[in-house]
Design a protein around this motif. Structure first.
Motif, PDB file in Angstrom:
ATOM      1  N   LYS A   1      45.463  41.712  33.037  1.00 38.73           N
ATOM      2  CA  LYS A   1      44.409  42.443  33.738  1.00 38.73           C
ATOM      3  C   LYS A   1      43.200  42.687  32.835  1.00 38.73           C
ATOM      4  CE  LYS A   1      47.367  44.875  37.090  1.00 38.73           C
ATOM      5  NZ  LYS A   1      47.672  46.193  37.690  1.00 38.73           N
ATOM      6  N   GLY A   2      43.447  42.831  31.537  1.00 30.38           N
ATOM      7  CA  GLY A   2      42.347  43.055  30.610  1.00 30.38           C
ATOM      8  C   GLY A   2      41.391  41.878  30.543  1.00 30.38           C
ATOM      9  N   THR A   3      41.930  40.669  30.395  1.00 30.06           N
ATOM     10  CA  THR A   3      41.078  39.481  30.351  1.00 30.06           C
ATOM     11  C   THR A   3      40.386  39.262  31.691  1.00 30.06           C
ATOM     12  OG1 THR A   3      42.996  38.070  30.849  1.00 30.06           O
ATOM     13  CG2 THR A   3      42.402  38.343  28.526  1.00 30.06           C
ATOM     14  N   ALA A   4      41.069  39.643  32.775  1.00 32.00           N
ATOM     15  CA  ALA A   4      40.492  39.458  34.112  1.00 32.00           C
ATOM     16  C   ALA A   4      39.298  40.381  34.340  1.00 32.00           C
ATOM     17  CB  ALA A   4      41.556  39.696  35.177  1.00 32.00           C
ATOM     18  N   ILE A   5      39.414  41.652  33.917  1.00 26.74           N
ATOM     19  CA  ILE A   5      38.270  42.539  34.151  1.00 26.74           C
ATOM     20  C   ILE A   5      37.098  42.162  33.245  1.00 26.74           C
ATOM     21  CG2 ILE A   5      39.736  44.412  34.972  1.00 26.74           C
ATOM     22  CD1 ILE A   5      39.051  45.919  32.360  1.00 26.74           C
ATOM     23  N   ALA A   6      37.393  41.567  32.093  1.00 29.15           N
ATOM     24  CA  ALA A   6      36.307  41.075  31.241  1.00 29.15           C
ATOM     25  C   ALA A   6      35.559  39.943  31.955  1.00 29.15           C
ATOM     26  CB  ALA A   6      36.860  40.594  29.907  1.00 29.15           C
ATOM     27  N   ARG A   7      36.297  39.090  32.658  1.00 28.08           N
ATOM     28  CA  ARG A   7      35.651  38.017  33.433  1.00 28.08           C
ATOM     29  C   ARG A   7      34.775  38.605  34.532  1.00 28.08           C
ATOM     30  NH1 ARG A   7      40.693  35.501  32.350  1.00 28.08           N
ATOM     31  NH2 ARG A   7      40.381  33.564  31.188  1.00 28.08           N
ATOM     32  N   MET A   8      35.279  39.645  35.190  1.00 29.42           N
ATOM     33  CA  MET A   8      34.512  40.276  36.261  1.00 29.42           C
ATOM     34  C   MET A   8      33.251  40.930  35.698  1.00 29.42           C
ATOM     35  SD  MET A   8      35.872  39.877  39.293  1.00 29.42           S
ATOM     36  CE  MET A   8      35.381  41.288  40.276  1.00 29.42           C
ATOM     37  N   ALA A   9      33.372  41.597  34.569  1.00 33.92           N
ATOM     38  CA  ALA A   9      32.213  42.243  33.962  1.00 33.92           C
ATOM     39  C   ALA A   9      31.144  41.217  33.600  1.00 33.92           C
ATOM     40  CB  ALA A   9      32.641  43.019  32.721  1.00 33.92           C
ATOM     41  N   GLU A  10      31.588  40.074  33.060  1.00 35.07           N
ATOM     42  CA  GLU A  10      30.644  39.012  32.710  1.00 35.07           C
ATOM     43  C   GLU A  10      29.972  38.455  33.959  1.00 35.07           C
ATOM     44  OE1 GLU A  10      30.534  34.822  30.160  1.00 35.07           O
ATOM     45  OE2 GLU A  10      32.448  35.758  30.660  1.00 35.07           O
ATOM     46  N   LYS A  11      30.739  38.281  35.022  1.00 40.81           N
ATOM     47  CA  LYS A  11      30.203  37.737  36.277  1.00 40.81           C
ATOM     48  C   LYS A  11      29.074  38.609  36.812  1.00 40.81           C
ATOM     49  CE  LYS A  11      31.606  36.743  41.077  1.00 40.81           C
ATOM     50  NZ  LYS A  11      30.911  35.445  41.189  1.00 40.81           N
ATOM     51  N   TYR A  12      29.241  39.921  36.692  1.00 42.29           N
ATOM     52  CA  TYR A  12      28.250  40.845  37.241  1.00 42.29           C
ATOM     53  C   TYR A  12      27.312  41.416  36.172  1.00 42.29           C
ATOM     54  CZ  TYR A  12      30.720  40.487  41.637  1.00 42.29           C
ATOM     55  OH  TYR A  12      31.281  39.988  42.790  1.00 42.29           O
ATOM     56  N   ASN A  13      27.382  40.849  34.962  1.00 35.41           N
ATOM     57  CA  ASN A  13      26.489  41.237  33.879  1.00 35.41           C
ATOM     58  C   ASN A  13      26.546  42.741  33.606  1.00 35.41           C
ATOM     59  OD1 ASN A  13      24.638  40.588  31.845  1.00 35.41           O
ATOM     60  ND2 ASN A  13      22.882  41.070  33.152  1.00 35.41           N
ATOM     61  N   ILE A  14      27.764  43.251  33.544  1.00 30.12           N
ATOM     62  CA  ILE A  14      27.984  44.667  33.274  1.00 30.12           C
ATOM     63  C   ILE A  14      28.646  44.803  31.907  1.00 30.12           C
ATOM     64  CG2 ILE A  14      29.285  46.724  33.993  1.00 30.12           C
ATOM     65  CD1 ILE A  14      29.000  45.740  36.869  1.00 30.12           C
ATOM     66  N   PRO A  15      28.107  45.603  31.012  1.00 28.46           N
ATOM     67  CA  PRO A  15      28.746  45.777  29.695  1.00 28.46           C
ATOM     68  C   PRO A  15      30.094  46.457  29.837  1.00 28.46           C
ATOM     69  CG  PRO A  15      26.988  47.384  30.001  1.00 28.46           C
ATOM     70  CD  PRO A  15      26.899  46.435  31.160  1.00 28.46           C
ATOM     71  N   MET A  16      31.018  46.118  28.959  1.00 32.38           N
ATOM     72  CA  MET A  16      32.362  46.703  29.062  1.00 32.38           C
ATOM     73  C   MET A  16      32.327  48.218  28.938  1.00 32.38           C
ATOM     74  SD  MET A  16      34.361  44.302  29.852  1.00 32.38           S
ATOM     75  CE  MET A  16      35.845  45.320  29.825  1.00 32.38           C
ATOM     76  N   GLU A  17      31.310  48.749  28.285  1.00 31.03           N
ATOM     77  CA  GLU A  17      31.193  50.200  28.169  1.00 31.03           C
ATOM     78  C   GLU A  17      31.008  50.868  29.522  1.00 31.03           C
ATOM     79  OE1 GLU A  17      29.437  48.007  26.476  1.00 31.03           O
ATOM     80  OE2 GLU A  17      30.150  48.246  24.416  1.00 31.03           O
ATOM     81  N   ALA A  18      30.532  50.099  30.515  1.00 29.17           N
ATOM     82  CA  ALA A  18      30.287  50.639  31.853  1.00 29.17           C
ATOM     83  C   ALA A  18      31.373  50.225  32.849  1.00 29.17           C
ATOM     84  CB  ALA A  18      28.911  50.203  32.361  1.00 29.17           C
ATOM     85  N   VAL A  19      32.504  49.736  32.334  1.00 26.55           N
ATOM     86  CA  VAL A  19      33.635  49.343  33.185  1.00 26.55           C
ATOM     87  C   VAL A  19      34.695  50.440  33.129  1.00 26.55           C
ATOM     88  CG1 VAL A  19      35.471  47.643  33.573  1.00 26.55           C
ATOM     89  CG2 VAL A  19      33.197  46.892  32.805  1.00 26.55           C
ATOM     90  N   LEU A  20      35.192  50.832  34.289  1.00 30.41           N
ATOM     91  CA  LEU A  20      36.289  51.795  34.376  1.00 30.41           C
ATOM     92  C   LEU A  20      37.520  51.092  34.919  1.00 30.41           C
ATOM     93  CD1 LEU A  20      36.279  55.442  35.621  1.00 30.41           C
ATOM     94  CD2 LEU A  20      37.993  53.850  36.505  1.00 30.41           C
TER      95      LEU A  20
END
Length: 265
Positions: free
Chosen positions: A192-211
């Motif tokens: 799930k960790g690698t997957a949410i990183a892919r999602m963050a990259e797709k939407y150009n959202i820094p990981m600091e702004a991912v919950l």
């Protein structure tokens, strides 16, 4: 900073103990999405099992299923997929059966096992899917397998199985509990960790702004990866130790609390 991408586990997190989404959570999710927050799920379930809940919430972004091995749009377009080698699937099934363990195979968004029993009935009822008892033909369904799942009778047996498989298949498979009696078998590096990183990259959202919010061991990687790692009140101690925050349990709208605290002004 407020969270811009909100990723939730399903069972024991988004869903309450009756495997339903409360009205309070539905209202909070709508409020978050209306304010521009991207909301999605990351679950061990198959796409077909998660889809009714996602549609009920009105989510229209890709969803993460099979513990991060599959990312698909709500319409079914594949964004990412990672499958186990067929030879390894065969080896794992053979090993599990030699230990008299119940194991089921996921292939092409379908569920397969040798025969119907109490465990298959329990899983299908809980996941809202129809399984397929295929007997000696199970080998026909070992291609395009993102994960396998072993079900045991109690948490202690589950711990022993995780330890045994982790030792025997070290470096080749990751065994992790998604519930006290479910052991997920997934490819190393796929989670799930690698997957949410892919999602963050797709939407150009820094990981600091991912919950990321969850309750079980298969949620650990995404809670460690996200800027906001949130444990449910009903989470196990492993989750609570690594999470930066804690909210109410799944029967008291913990997800809605997280939305209000970390996403909204």
């Amino acid at each position: 900073m407020k969270a811009k991408l909100f990723v939730t586990d399903m069972d024991g997190t988004l869903l309450n103990s009756q495997r339903q989404i409360s009205d309070g959570i539905k209202k909070a999710v709508k409020k978050a999405m209306d304010s521009g927050v991207i909301f999605t799920v990351a679950t061990g379930r198959m796409h077909i099992s998660a889809l009714p809940f996602v549609k009920d919430l009105g989510v229209n972004v890709p969803i993460i299923t099979c513990n991060g091995a599959i990312i698909k749009t709500v319409e079914g377009e594949e964004i990412f997929a990672s499958y186990l080698d067929r030879s390894l699937v065969e080896e794992l099934v053979e090993f599990a059966e030699s230990q008299k363990l119940y194991i089921q195979v996921y292939s092409n968004d379908n569920l397969y096992y040798r025969k119907e029993n109490d465990k298959s009935a329990y899983y299908c009822r809980a996941a809202g899917v129809k399984g397929n008892a295929v007997g000696d033909e199970l080998k026909k369904y070992m291609d395009n397998v993102p994960k396998l799942l072993i079900m045991v009778d109690n948490p202690e047996e589950g711990d022993r199985v995780v330890e045994t498989i982790s030792e025997k298949f070290k470096g080749r498979i990751v065994a992790v509990k998604s519930t006290p009696i479910y052991i997920e078998l997934i490819k190393p590096g796929v989670n799930k960790g690698t997957a949410i990183a892919r999602m963050a990259e797709k939407y150009n959202i820094p990981m600091e702004a991912v919950l990321a919010i969850g309750d079980s061991n298969n949620d650990l990687t995404m809670l460690e990866t996200a800027g906001f790692g949130v444990a449910m009140g009903n989470a196990n101690e492993n989750v609570k130790k690594i999470a930066g925050y804690e909210v109410a349990d799944c029967d008291n709208d913990g997800v809605a609390e997280a939305i209000e605290r970390f996403c909204l002004d």
